[in-house]
Structure formats: structure tokens, C-alpha cells
Design an enzyme around this catalytic site. Structure first.
Site, PDB file in Angstrom:
ATOM      1  N   ASN A   1      51.381  19.967   0.309  1.00 57.11           N
ATOM      2  CA  ASN A   1      49.962  20.279   0.185  1.00 57.11           C
ATOM      3  C   ASN A   1      49.083  19.106  -0.227  1.00 57.11           C
ATOM      4  O   ASN A   1      47.885  19.122   0.045  1.00 57.11           O
ATOM      5  CB  ASN A   1      49.821  21.409  -0.850  1.00 57.11           C
ATOM      6  CG  ASN A   1      48.409  21.619  -1.320  1.00 57.11           C
ATOM      7  OD1 ASN A   1      47.571  22.137  -0.579  1.00 57.11           O
ATOM      8  ND2 ASN A   1      48.119  21.233  -2.551  1.00 57.11           N
TER       9      ASN A   1
ATOM     10  N   VAL B   1      52.861  10.705  -4.133  1.00 59.16           N
ATOM     11  CA  VAL B   1      53.553  11.081  -2.898  1.00 59.16           C
ATOM     12  C   VAL B   1      53.547   9.970  -1.857  1.00 59.16           C
ATOM     13  O   VAL B   1      54.233  10.083  -0.836  1.00 59.16           O
ATOM     14  CB  VAL B   1      52.968  12.373  -2.286  1.00 59.16           C
ATOM     15  CG1 VAL B   1      53.140  13.550  -3.224  1.00 59.16           C
ATOM     16  CG2 VAL B   1      51.502  12.189  -1.875  1.00 59.16           C
TER      17      VAL B   1
ATOM     18  N   TYR C   1      40.170  12.163   7.840  1.00 57.75           N
ATOM     19  CA  TYR C   1      40.789  13.437   7.454  1.00 57.75           C
ATOM     20  C   TYR C   1      41.259  14.214   8.685  1.00 57.75           C
ATOM     21  O   TYR C   1      42.400  14.679   8.745  1.00 57.75           O
ATOM     22  CB  TYR C   1      39.784  14.258   6.657  1.00 57.75           C
ATOM     23  CG  TYR C   1      40.358  15.519   6.038  1.00 57.75           C
ATOM     24  CD1 TYR C   1      41.123  15.461   4.885  1.00 57.75           C
ATOM     25  CD2 TYR C   1      40.111  16.773   6.607  1.00 57.75           C
ATOM     26  CE1 TYR C   1      41.639  16.609   4.303  1.00 57.75           C
ATOM     27  CE2 TYR C   1      40.627  17.924   6.033  1.00 57.75           C
ATOM     28  CZ  TYR C   1      41.387  17.837   4.886  1.00 57.75           C
ATOM     29  OH  TYR C   1      41.898  18.988   4.321  1.00 57.75           O
TER      30      TYR C   1
ATOM     31  N   LYS D   1      45.109  15.254   9.776  1.00 63.87           N
ATOM     32  CA  LYS D   1      45.498  16.656   9.840  1.00 63.87           C
ATOM     33  C   LYS D   1      46.000  17.041  11.232  1.00 63.87           C
ATOM     34  O   LYS D   1      46.881  17.900  11.369  1.00 63.87           O
ATOM     35  CB  LYS D   1      44.345  17.548   9.405  1.00 63.87           C
ATOM     36  CG  LYS D   1      44.045  17.450   7.904  1.00 63.87           C
ATOM     37  CD  LYS D   1      45.275  17.802   7.060  1.00 63.87           C
ATOM     38  CE  LYS D   1      44.983  17.848   5.579  1.00 63.87           C
ATOM     39  NZ  LYS D   1      46.160  18.242   4.772  1.00 63.87           N
TER      40      LYS D   1
END
Length: 242
Positions: A81, A55, A149, A153
């Protein structure tokens, strides 16, 4: 028959969501890097499309989404996802390569897949579709040592809000699901380490509950949306958007 693409479909939350939609009769494009793992998910399902893809590769993403469009005629939903969680550490001990990996997969990968899905949904007939981003609890409240992370997010939340706004003229609905402690292979590793250290393991919930939540979000008519949904183990520390 409706069509869904799931990124990160080879394991964990992605696999659970893919299996839910396959069981419900959707055509599901299974996207992840490992073809062999995707073949395992697809086994026994005639409507599964195995689509090995990185991706973070713009050309690969475009080719993969166009392949789904050519085989099915349209794209109704994307469950965006795919993601990675780099090892926890204080920021001064985090390798720059870990930061770059998190940004490339969790944010750039999300952008590339949303971009490809948006283009298909905008130009197909009838126009429209739904993009559901996996934001994670870390889109609201960080865990210790999780700068890469958590930062990515939080970026996903900005992407979701912009997609929701930009998609309105084209009947493209965008949503985000923030998930806390679903029972997956990743979380099992955290549980095992806690037990080995003599600590109390974190509270968990069944991953199938997440799949059910995504199923409900995807089933709404395009004139309605769940913009943000949080699903988490009840006994996790309190988190919230505000």
C-alpha cells in the site's frame, strides 16, 4: 493465527486496513518509515508488530519481511500500500526529483515488497499466500497534472497481472484494489484547498469501507481471487478498465 503485512501502515488507508485486521484477530506487521506513528497504530494490540522500514531500501525490506517470518512462522497476506502523491503540475513543470520519488516509492517499493512476500510464500509450508496491491483510481484514469503518480500506478497494474500469473504454480494469489476518494488526511487537504478556493469539494467515502473491501479480498480461499476491484465515491466522474 493468520499474518498480514501492511506497508504505509502509519496513516490513511494503510492504517485503516491494519486496524481492521488487528480487530479481527490477525497478527499484523506494521511497515512505514516513522516508528512513533506505528506505535500509535499498534497501541492496545498484542498482535501488532512495529516494523520501521523504508520500502525503497532493498536490504531493509528483506530484513523486515524475514523478521516477520521469524516471529510468526509464515506470511498469509501482504497489503502492498505504501505510496506518495507528488504535487500536481504540467509535465514540463514537474521536477525530475518528484518523478524519481514517485517511481522509487510507488513502483520500486511495491516491487521490493512483493518480491520479499512472494519468496516467503513460495517456500513456506503450507505453500501460498495472497498479495493485494493498492492500485488507485489513477491506475485506470488520470487526474490532471499527475504524470508521475498515474504512470507508476499503471505500472502497478502490470505488476499485479504478472504476480497473478507467476504465483499460480505456488498457490500465491495476487489482486489489486483501485480506490477513489477515501476520506484520509491526504484527501482532506484536497478538500480544504477546494473549499478555500470557493470550489466544490470532491465526493468522498469512508475509509473504513476500503478496509472492509480488503478484508473480503484477503478472506477468499487461495483457489479463488478478486483480480481487480474498484471501490470509489459514487459521484466521482466515471472511470473504468476498458
Amino acid at each position: 493465527m493468520k499474518t498480514l503485512i501492511v506497508t504505509g501502515a502509519s496513516s490513511g488507508i494503510g492504517r485503516a486496513v491494519a486496524e481492521k485486521f488487528l480487530t479481527e484477530g490477525w497478527t499484523v506487521g506494521l511497515v512505514a518509515r516513522r516508528a512513533e506513528a506505528l506505535e500509535t497504530v499498534a497501541a492496545g494490540h498484542d498482535t501488532a508488530l512495529v516494523l520501521p522500514c523504508d520500502v525503497t531500501d532493498p536490504q531493509a525490506v528483506e530484513a523486515t519481511f524475514k523478521q516477520v517470518q521469524s516471529q510468526t512462522g509464515r506470511l498469509d497476506c501482504l497489503f502492498n500500500n505504501a505510496g506518495v502523491f507528488t504535487p500536481a503540475a504540467p509535465i514540463d513543470e514537474i521536477p525530475v526529483d518528484d518523478w524519481l520519488q514517485a517511481v522509487n516509492v510507488n513502483l520500486t517499493g511495491m516491487f521490493l515488497c512483493a518480491r520479499a512476500a512472494f519468496g516467503i510464500m513460495r517456500h513456506q509450508s503450507p505453500q501460498g499466500g495472497r498479495i493485494i496491491n493498492n492500485g488507485s483510481i489513477s491506475a485506470q484514469t488520470p487526474r490532471e497534472g499527475s504524470a508521475p503518480y498515474t504512470s507508476t500506478k499503471h505500472g502497478v497494474t502490470g505488476l499485479t497481472k504478472t504476480l497473478a500469473l507467476d504465483g499460480r504454480p505456488f498457490d500465491i494469489a495476487a489482486s489489486q484494489i483501485d480506490i477513489g476518494n477515501a476520506q484520509t488526511e491526504l484527501l482532506q487537504g484536497i478538500i480544504d484547498r477546494a473549499v478555500a478556493a470557493g470550489d466544490t469539494p470532491p465526493p468522498v467515502m469512508e475509509v473504513d469501507l476500503v478496509a472492509d473491501a480488503v478484508w473480503h479480498m484477503a478472506g477468499l480461499p487461495l483457489h479463488a481471487t478478486t483480480l481487480f476491484q474498484t471501490i470509489m465515491a459514487t459521484k466521482m466522474p466515471f472511470v473504468g478498465r476498458g
